[in-house]
Motif scaffolding. Structure first.
Motif, PDB file in Angstrom:
ATOM      1  N   THR B 540       0.835  -1.198   0.000  1.00  0.00           N
ATOM      2  CA  THR B 540       0.000   0.000   0.000  1.00  0.00           C
ATOM      3  C   THR B 540       0.869   1.247   0.000  1.00  0.00           C
ATOM      4  O   THR B 540       2.065   1.180   0.247  1.00  0.00           O
ATOM      5  CB  THR B 540      -0.876   0.040   1.264  1.00  0.00           C
ATOM      6  N   GLY B 541       0.236   2.359  -0.250  1.00  0.00           N
ATOM      7  CA  GLY B 541       0.959   3.617  -0.140  1.00  0.00           C
ATOM      8  C   GLY B 541      -0.020   4.768  -0.062  1.00  0.00           C
ATOM      9  O   GLY B 541      -1.167   4.659  -0.517  1.00  0.00           O
ATOM     10  N   THR B 542       0.439   5.839   0.560  1.00  0.00           N
ATOM     11  CA  THR B 542      -0.354   7.074   0.520  1.00  0.00           C
ATOM     12  C   THR B 542       0.616   8.186   0.154  1.00  0.00           C
ATOM     13  O   THR B 542       1.791   8.123   0.463  1.00  0.00           O
ATOM     14  CB  THR B 542      -0.987   7.414   1.889  1.00  0.00           C
ATOM     15  N   ALA B 543       0.070   9.177  -0.555  1.00  0.00           N
ATOM     16  CA  ALA B 543       0.922  10.282  -0.968  1.00  0.00           C
ATOM     17  C   ALA B 543       0.248  11.574  -0.566  1.00  0.00           C
ATOM     18  O   ALA B 543      -0.949  11.763  -0.810  1.00  0.00           O
ATOM     19  CB  ALA B 543       1.139  10.246  -2.476  1.00  0.00           C
ATOM     20  N   GLN B 544       1.061  12.428   0.098  1.00  0.00           N
ATOM     21  CA  GLN B 544       0.472  13.700   0.526  1.00  0.00           C
ATOM     22  C   GLN B 544       0.250  14.604  -0.670  1.00  0.00           C
ATOM     23  O   GLN B 544       1.072  14.648  -1.593  1.00  0.00           O
ATOM     24  CB  GLN B 544       1.412  14.385   1.517  1.00  0.00           C
ATOM     25  N   VAL B 545      -0.876  15.300  -0.639  1.00  0.00           N
ATOM     26  CA  VAL B 545      -1.156  16.250  -1.708  1.00  0.00           C
ATOM     27  C   VAL B 545      -0.492  17.559  -1.342  1.00  0.00           C
ATOM     28  O   VAL B 545      -0.706  18.095  -0.264  1.00  0.00           O
ATOM     29  CB  VAL B 545      -2.677  16.441  -1.859  1.00  0.00           C
ATOM     30  N   ARG B 564      -7.088  15.790   0.476  1.00  0.00           N
ATOM     31  CA  ARG B 564      -6.826  14.490   1.084  1.00  0.00           C
ATOM     32  C   ARG B 564      -5.683  13.794   0.356  1.00  0.00           C
ATOM     33  O   ARG B 564      -5.401  14.063  -0.799  1.00  0.00           O
ATOM     34  CB  ARG B 564      -8.075  13.614   0.990  1.00  0.00           C
ATOM     35  N   ASP B 565      -5.076  12.830   1.076  1.00  0.00           N
ATOM     36  CA  ASP B 565      -3.971  12.079   0.486  1.00  0.00           C
ATOM     37  C   ASP B 565      -4.461  11.241  -0.699  1.00  0.00           C
ATOM     38  O   ASP B 565      -5.616  10.824  -0.756  1.00  0.00           O
ATOM     39  CB  ASP B 565      -3.374  11.122   1.524  1.00  0.00           C
ATOM     40  N   HIS B 566      -3.510  10.993  -1.625  1.00  0.00           N
ATOM     41  CA  HIS B 566      -3.801  10.045  -2.695  1.00  0.00           C
ATOM     42  C   HIS B 566      -3.570   8.636  -2.164  1.00  0.00           C
ATOM     43  O   HIS B 566      -2.613   8.390  -1.427  1.00  0.00           O
ATOM     44  CB  HIS B 566      -2.860  10.262  -3.888  1.00  0.00           C
ATOM     45  N   ALA B 567      -4.431   7.719  -2.570  1.00  0.00           N
ATOM     46  CA  ALA B 567      -4.285   6.327  -2.137  1.00  0.00           C
ATOM     47  C   ALA B 567      -3.611   5.525  -3.230  1.00  0.00           C
ATOM     48  O   ALA B 567      -3.948   5.667  -4.402  1.00  0.00           O
ATOM     49  CB  ALA B 567      -5.658   5.735  -1.834  1.00  0.00           C
ATOM     50  N   LEU B 568      -2.638   4.683  -2.847  1.00  0.00           N
ATOM     51  CA  LEU B 568      -1.903   3.901  -3.836  1.00  0.00           C
ATOM     52  C   LEU B 568      -1.873   2.444  -3.429  1.00  0.00           C
ATOM     53  O   LEU B 568      -1.891   2.112  -2.239  1.00  0.00           O
ATOM     54  CB  LEU B 568      -0.466   4.402  -3.930  1.00  0.00           C
ATOM     55  N   ASN B 588      -6.955  11.516  -3.874  1.00  0.00           N
ATOM     56  CA  ASN B 588      -7.660  11.899  -2.648  1.00  0.00           C
ATOM     57  C   ASN B 588      -8.422  10.733  -2.034  1.00  0.00           C
ATOM     58  O   ASN B 588      -9.436  10.916  -1.368  1.00  0.00           O
ATOM     59  CB  ASN B 588      -8.620  13.072  -2.900  1.00  0.00           C
ATOM     60  N   GLY B 589      -7.919   9.532  -2.280  1.00  0.00           N
ATOM     61  CA  GLY B 589      -8.605   8.343  -1.758  1.00  0.00           C
ATOM     62  C   GLY B 589      -8.209   8.041  -0.328  1.00  0.00           C
ATOM     63  O   GLY B 589      -8.775   7.159   0.299  1.00  0.00           O
ATOM     64  N   GLU B 590      -7.201   8.704   0.190  1.00  0.00           N
ATOM     65  CA  GLU B 590      -6.741   8.655   1.582  1.00  0.00           C
ATOM     66  C   GLU B 590      -6.008   7.384   1.969  1.00  0.00           C
ATOM     67  O   GLU B 590      -4.837   7.450   2.330  1.00  0.00           O
ATOM     68  CB  GLU B 590      -7.887   8.908   2.562  1.00  0.00           C
ATOM     69  N   THR B 591      -6.638   6.223   1.877  1.00  0.00           N
ATOM     70  CA  THR B 591      -5.919   5.030   2.337  1.00  0.00           C
ATOM     71  C   THR B 591      -5.759   4.036   1.211  1.00  0.00           C
ATOM     72  O   THR B 591      -6.733   3.622   0.574  1.00  0.00           O
ATOM     73  CB  THR B 591      -6.663   4.330   3.483  1.00  0.00           C
ATOM     74  N   GLY B 594      -7.560   0.772   2.027  1.00  0.00           N
ATOM     75  CA  GLY B 594      -9.014   0.809   2.054  1.00  0.00           C
ATOM     76  C   GLY B 594      -9.631   1.080   0.700  1.00  0.00           C
ATOM     77  O   GLY B 594     -10.666   0.508   0.356  1.00  0.00           O
ATOM     78  N   VAL B 595      -9.018   1.905  -0.110  1.00  0.00           N
ATOM     79  CA  VAL B 595      -9.648   2.360  -1.351  1.00  0.00           C
ATOM     80  C   VAL B 595      -8.993   1.760  -2.583  1.00  0.00           C
ATOM     81  O   VAL B 595      -9.687   1.324  -3.513  1.00  0.00           O
ATOM     82  CB  VAL B 595      -9.621   3.900  -1.433  1.00  0.00           C
ATOM     83  N   ALA B 596      -7.646   1.706  -2.591  1.00  0.00           N
ATOM     84  CA  ALA B 596      -6.958   1.259  -3.799  1.00  0.00           C
ATOM     85  C   ALA B 596      -6.875  -0.267  -3.875  1.00  0.00           C
ATOM     86  O   ALA B 596      -7.027  -0.850  -4.950  1.00  0.00           O
ATOM     87  CB  ALA B 596      -5.563   1.880  -3.853  1.00  0.00           C
ATOM     88  N   ALA B 597      -6.642  -0.924  -2.751  1.00  0.00           N
ATOM     89  CA  ALA B 597      -6.463  -2.373  -2.766  1.00  0.00           C
ATOM     90  C   ALA B 597      -7.684  -3.119  -3.321  1.00  0.00           C
ATOM     91  O   ALA B 597      -7.519  -4.066  -4.098  1.00  0.00           O
ATOM     92  CB  ALA B 597      -6.119  -2.876  -1.363  1.00  0.00           C
TER      93      ALA B 597
END
Lengths: 395, 632
Positions: B540-545, B564-568, B588-591, B594-597
């Motif tokens: 997983t990953g998150t990237a700050q906007v 919000r953070d990008h979700a990767l 801006n998916g945040e986690t 939770g969102v990308a996986a």
């Protein structure tokens, strides 16, 4: 003496003519034969044969020029029939009557020209027609015959070569209708009508000094005429003559296309109905003024020269008739009609081949058009009247 | 008259006449000679010139444009088709009165000022006698009205033309791209050869594969000599050289997988890139939001274009290759491998994580994402599973940027992947030299800590992340990503860029860590493996906007959402024999977990578990059954 055309005295005529045979060997040969149809009705058989041939060629080319449609051909055939009737009638009017009636014909013609200026109807900015009871006609056509006839009649009574006063009188006769027709405006017809009168004057023996003087005056007035006498479209037509490529899609289009049509025909032509220029509509006015381009494209130089030969033979016959005419009137009239006919041919072909500016002169008896055919054939009828007159007056 | 005494003498008069007539006859003969000479001049001397002129009049060489190559997905589903469209064209040379003609046409068909304006522009750069388009996409009624009035409209013609049609509409807008009318600028850049090749063709690839494979798709123009009449109507074809149609493209892309990935993203903005691990073939290539490429084919209206251009969601922006995002923790497997290979860490290396990290001689705290830390003895597997930042801070501090940069570069970061799509962006992985050059500053130890976590200067496109993941799944074999599988049925061979050498036990460790991300109770990406009958490995990953573009007015709710953070999430499957690698980015998916996986999970399920026969049923567009069966 009775005329051989009168059937009730057939026997006496043949007896009487035998006496004349010894005295007049050069004219009497034909008189020994029984009166034929042609003789009785004043028909000049060689001329008639040539005219029929010419009209036949004309209809054939016209059929191709109208893209295989019979509409124009049928119309023209009807016109030609009327024209031959006119010729026949004209041939059977006694020559004296032409001479005596020519002033009245002339006055009536000029009167109609005046009327045209006021109540005439027209197209494309020119008033050329009179309309009477739904029937339209062009008074200038009548003048084509009336003018040379009047000039010839006028000179007939004068001593020739004409004196200065006589020349002036003849010029007035020519100038009045010419001026009226220029006003229509129809410069081409006006010049042709003036020419027919002037031919008669020239043949009557107009002195070379005067001719030379007129030529000098004409050259001297060329610039003023160009400057003030010509309309813009007329100037453009003349300019087009010198540089047809300058404006291919505009004023030069007609000449460019007609030269391409004639040139691409080569010696042998592309074949009847096979001319691409004419069949694909690149050639404008292909069934009227530019019809010789169709003939030259499809039949090549062979066809064009054969057509010229036909015209030459007709002209030769006309000249022969004028030579044989017994009186000044007939002589001058026959010469004028013949030379005018040649001018028509020359101007039309010169125009289509790009030698002369574009003026609306049809190719005689080949171009589609009723009035001109009727006038021309009436002229040939008069020619026949002159040709048969010599025998009438011999007796 | 008194003095006019001489009498009429018929003989003298006759002789006079004859003389005059003979002179006239001579003139007639001369003039006839002129006419004969003229005919000779035209018909014999200049015959060739006039023959050519008359042929040029009637014969025209007309280009016959080739049909553009079709584009299919790997199973033969049609992605780019050609359909007839009717265009009203005018040959300027045949028009005597252009304004009158336009006015008349305006009464017959709908014609607005923009059409006329564009028409006049096209007139400027036409070739002689070439039909210049005035109105595209005539309706049948308009065609009928024009043909009824044909005789009044010399030089005007209705021409059928094949124009591009994209049956899948917005699904492949960012990969297949679209064609559009050849623009003024493109025409200026044309070489002589291009001018020849594009005779009769009015479209050119603008973006996507349509642009990058333009040469292949275009085909070779044919010619025909046609005979026309003076009004420009074609009467017959005299000679013809047939055009050669453009080549057909078969893509690695799978229309159904694309559809699934796109639906899995839902209403989110973002990107999904799936790569065939064994070939580098791109199986799914999603950038959302998308747009309908058909709008562009015959010229998009100003209104439509403004709507697309000005949308806050930038649908025209190809996120998969142009969007450069901080990759965040998705770099950790790569960095772990690098640390192992460099000997900075090994399997036994354990780090105490109190929730923060401090560099020696520095007061600044580098925080872990988990406030209280991951424990006292965090090893590599746990650091990957729970995405422990402090473990990697520690490693980065003991390692150096040169090693990190070298490793990242070998996995394709910081440089264009070389995919067969235009306008790819390179992303960035910083180095000492880069920082000195770009920022004018030396490399600080703290920069190591940002770089190892995929933050700070680090930027990557979703495609680069997918390639990186596929390379890990391949245990080091780095394929160049390719969208096109075959041209005219000729397979394009996979291209290996290089092989990254590492010890097998190191690969095993990374695989184990990534698998644990999905299956460990503390794993951050458990949703990626839910209910699958094969094993998935991911990260997983998150990237700050960083910021929002200035000068734009968004309402506060939307602004908040876009901060919000990008979700990767990157992953591959199955673990025991990797087939497919996926990178998912949700703006801006945040986690990531939770969102990308879950998006990756849908892609894996569809690719590895679906029944093959279902291919056609989900597709919105037509499918070419005869080409079916190509399946990697």
């Amino acid at each position: 003496m009775s005329c051989p055309g009168q059937s009730s005295q057939k026997m006496e005529v043949s007896v009487a003519s035998r006496d004349y045979m010894h005295r007049l060997p050069d004219t009497g040969g034909s008189l020994s034969r029984p009166a034929s149809f042609s003789r009785r009705w004043h028909i000049d058989v060689p001329l008639l044969t040539l005219l029929i041939l010419l009209c036949g060629v004309g209809l054939t080319v016209l059929y191709s020029a109208s893209g295989g449609e019979t509409h124009y051909v049928r119309r023209q055939a009807v016109f030609l029939c009327i024209a031959f009737v006119a010729m026949f009638v004209a041939a059977n009017v006694p020559l004296d009557m032409y001479r005596r009636w020519s002033p009245w014909l002339y006055v009536a013609g000029c009167g109609m020209l005046v009327a045209v200026l006021f109540v005439g109807v027209g197209a494309k900015g020119a008033q050329r027609w009179l309309e009477i009871g739904g029937f339209r006609f062009q008074p200038s056509e009548a003048l084509k015959l009336a003018v040379p006839m009047s000039v010839a009649a006028f000179l007939h009574r004068r001593t020739l070569p004409p004196s200065f006063i006589t020349v002036l009188g003849a010029l007035v006769i020519v100038a009045i209708p010419a001026a009226l027709i220029v006003r229509q405006p129809d410069l081409g017809t006006s010049i042709l009508i003036a020419a027919s009168g002037l031919f008669a004057l020239y043949l009557a023996g107009l002195s070379w000094k005067m001719i030379g003087g007129a030529a000098v005056a004409l050259v001297a007035s060329a610039w003023p005429i160009w400057q003030w006498g010509l309309r813009d479209y007329q100037k453009q037509r003349i300019m087009t003559l010198f540089d047809p490529d300058a404006d291919r899609l505009g004023a030069g289009w007609n000449i460019f296309q007609s030269k391409a049509a004639i040139g691409s025909g080569g010696v042998y032509g592309k074949g009847y109905m096979q001319g691409t220029q004419s069949q694909l509509d690149f050639l404008p006015e292909s069934h009227t003024d530019f019809i010789i381009a169709v003939l030259s494209e499809e039949w090549g130089m062979r066809g064009a020269l054969l057509l010229l030969l036909l015209y030459v033979l007709i002209i030769a016959r006309g000249i022969y008739i004028s030579f044989m005419a017994q009186h000044v009137f007939g002589r001058l009239l026959a010469g004028s009609i013949t030379l005018t006919f040649f001018v028509y041919v020359f101007v039309n072909i010169g125009m289509v081949t790009g030698l002369l500016p574009v003026v609306g002169v049809p190719l005689p008896l080949v171009s589609h058009g009723g009035t001109s055919a009727i006038t021309l054939m009436a002229g040939f009828g008069i020619l026949m009247a002159i040709g048969t007159e010599q025998r009438r007056v011999t007796f | 008259m008194a003095h006019d005494l001489h009498l009429k003498d018929p003989l003298i008069e006759q002789r006079l006449f004859r003389n005059r007539m003979l002179v006239a006859l001579a003139a007639v003969v001369v003039l006839l000679g002129v006419l004969v000479a003229r005919f000779y001049n035209l018909q014999v001397v200049n015959y060739d010139d006039y023959r050519t002129q008359s042929d040029e009049n009637r014969i025209q060489v007309r280009p016959v444009p080739p049909t553009r190559g079709l584009i299919y997905d790997r199973n033969g589903a049609l992605l780019a088709d050609n359909r007839p469209s009717y265009t009203l064209s005018i040959v300027h040379e045949r028009i005597r009165d252009m304004d009158g003609t336009l006015e008349l046409i305006g009464r017959l068909v709908q014609l607005d000022d923009a059409d006329v304006k564009k028409f006049h522009q096209r007139l400027q750069r036409r070739r002689p006698f070439e039909p210049v388009p005035l109105r595209y996409r005539l309706t049948e009624e308009e065609i009928a009205r024009i043909s009824v009035n044909e005789f009044r409209l010399p030089g005007v013609s209705v021409e059928a033309e094949l124009v591009r049609y994209y049956p899948q509409t917005d699904l492949f807008a960012h990969s297949v791209g679209y064609v559009g009318r050849i623009s003024e600028r493109e025409l200026e850049d044309f070489s002589e050869e291009d001018v020849r090749r594009y005779r009769g063709t009015q479209s050119i690839g603008k973006v996507g594969l349509e642009k990058s494979y333009e040469d292949v798709l275009l085909g070779e123009v044919g010619f025909e000599n046609v005979e026309t009449n003076a009004r420009g109507r074609v009467l017959r074809v005299l000679e013809r050289q047939d055009p050669q149609p453009g080549s057909e493209l078969t893509l690695h892309l799978d229309a159904r997988l694309q559809q699934v990935a796109s639906e899995a993203l839902g209403e989110n903005r973002g990107s999904v890139v799936a790569i065939d691990v064994k070939t580098g073939g791109v199986l799914a290539f999603v950038s959302k939001p998308s747009f309908d490429p058909n709008l562009f084919v015959t010229g998009i209206s100003v209104k439509d274009y403004k709507a697309l251009r000005d949308s806050i969601d930038v649908p025209l922006f190809n996120r998969a290759i142009q969007g450069q995002y901080p990759p965040g923790s998705t770099l950790k497997p790569l960095m772990g491998l690098g640390g192992l290979a460099a000997g900075v860490i090994d399997r036994q290396t354990k780090v105490r994580d109190p929730g923060w990290y401090k560099l020696p001689n520095d007061t600044r705290l580098y925080r872990d994402w988990k406030r209280w830390g991951h424990g006292k003895k965090v090893d590599l597997i746990q650091a990957l599973t729970e995405s422990c930042d402090v473990y990697f801070y520690d490693m980065a501090h003991r390692w150096n940027i040169d090693g990190m940069h070298d490793m990242a570069t070998r996995f394709g970061l910081g440089a264009r992947t070389g995919i067969d799509l235009p306008v790819e962006r390179p992303g960035l992985f910083p180095s000492r030299a880069w920082k000195r050059g770009a920022r004018g500053m030396p490399w600080f130890p703290g920069d190591n800590l940002n770089a190892v976590l995929g933050q700070g200067f680090v930027l990557a496109t979703p495609l680069q992340l997918a390639v990186m993941t596929a390379t890990i799944a391949n245990r080091g074999t780095h394929y160049k990503p390719q969208v096109v599988m075959a041209i005219d049925g000729v397979e394009q061979p996979p291209e290996v860029l290089h092989h990254i050498e590492a010890r097998p036990e190191h690969w095993d460790l990374i695989f184990e860590g990534m698998e644990s991300v999905v299956y460990d109770t503390h794993g951050t990406g458990k949703k990626a493996g839910a209910d699958l009958d094969f094993r998935v490995a991911g990260k997983t990953g998150t990237a700050q906007v960083v910021g929002i573009a200035q000068g734009e007015e968004y309402d506060s709710e939307a602004l908040k959402e876009r901060h919000r953070d990008h979700a990767l999430f990157v992953a591959f499957a199955p673990v025991d024999d990797p087939q497919i690698a996926v990178a998912v980015l949700v703006e801006n998916g945040e986690t990531g977990g939770g969102v990308a996986a879950p998006v990756a999970r849908e892609v894996f399920f569809d690719w590895l578990s679906r029944p093959f026969e279902d291919t056609a049923s989900v597709l919105p567009g037509p499918v070419q059954p005869e080409n079916g069966g190509i399946r990697g």
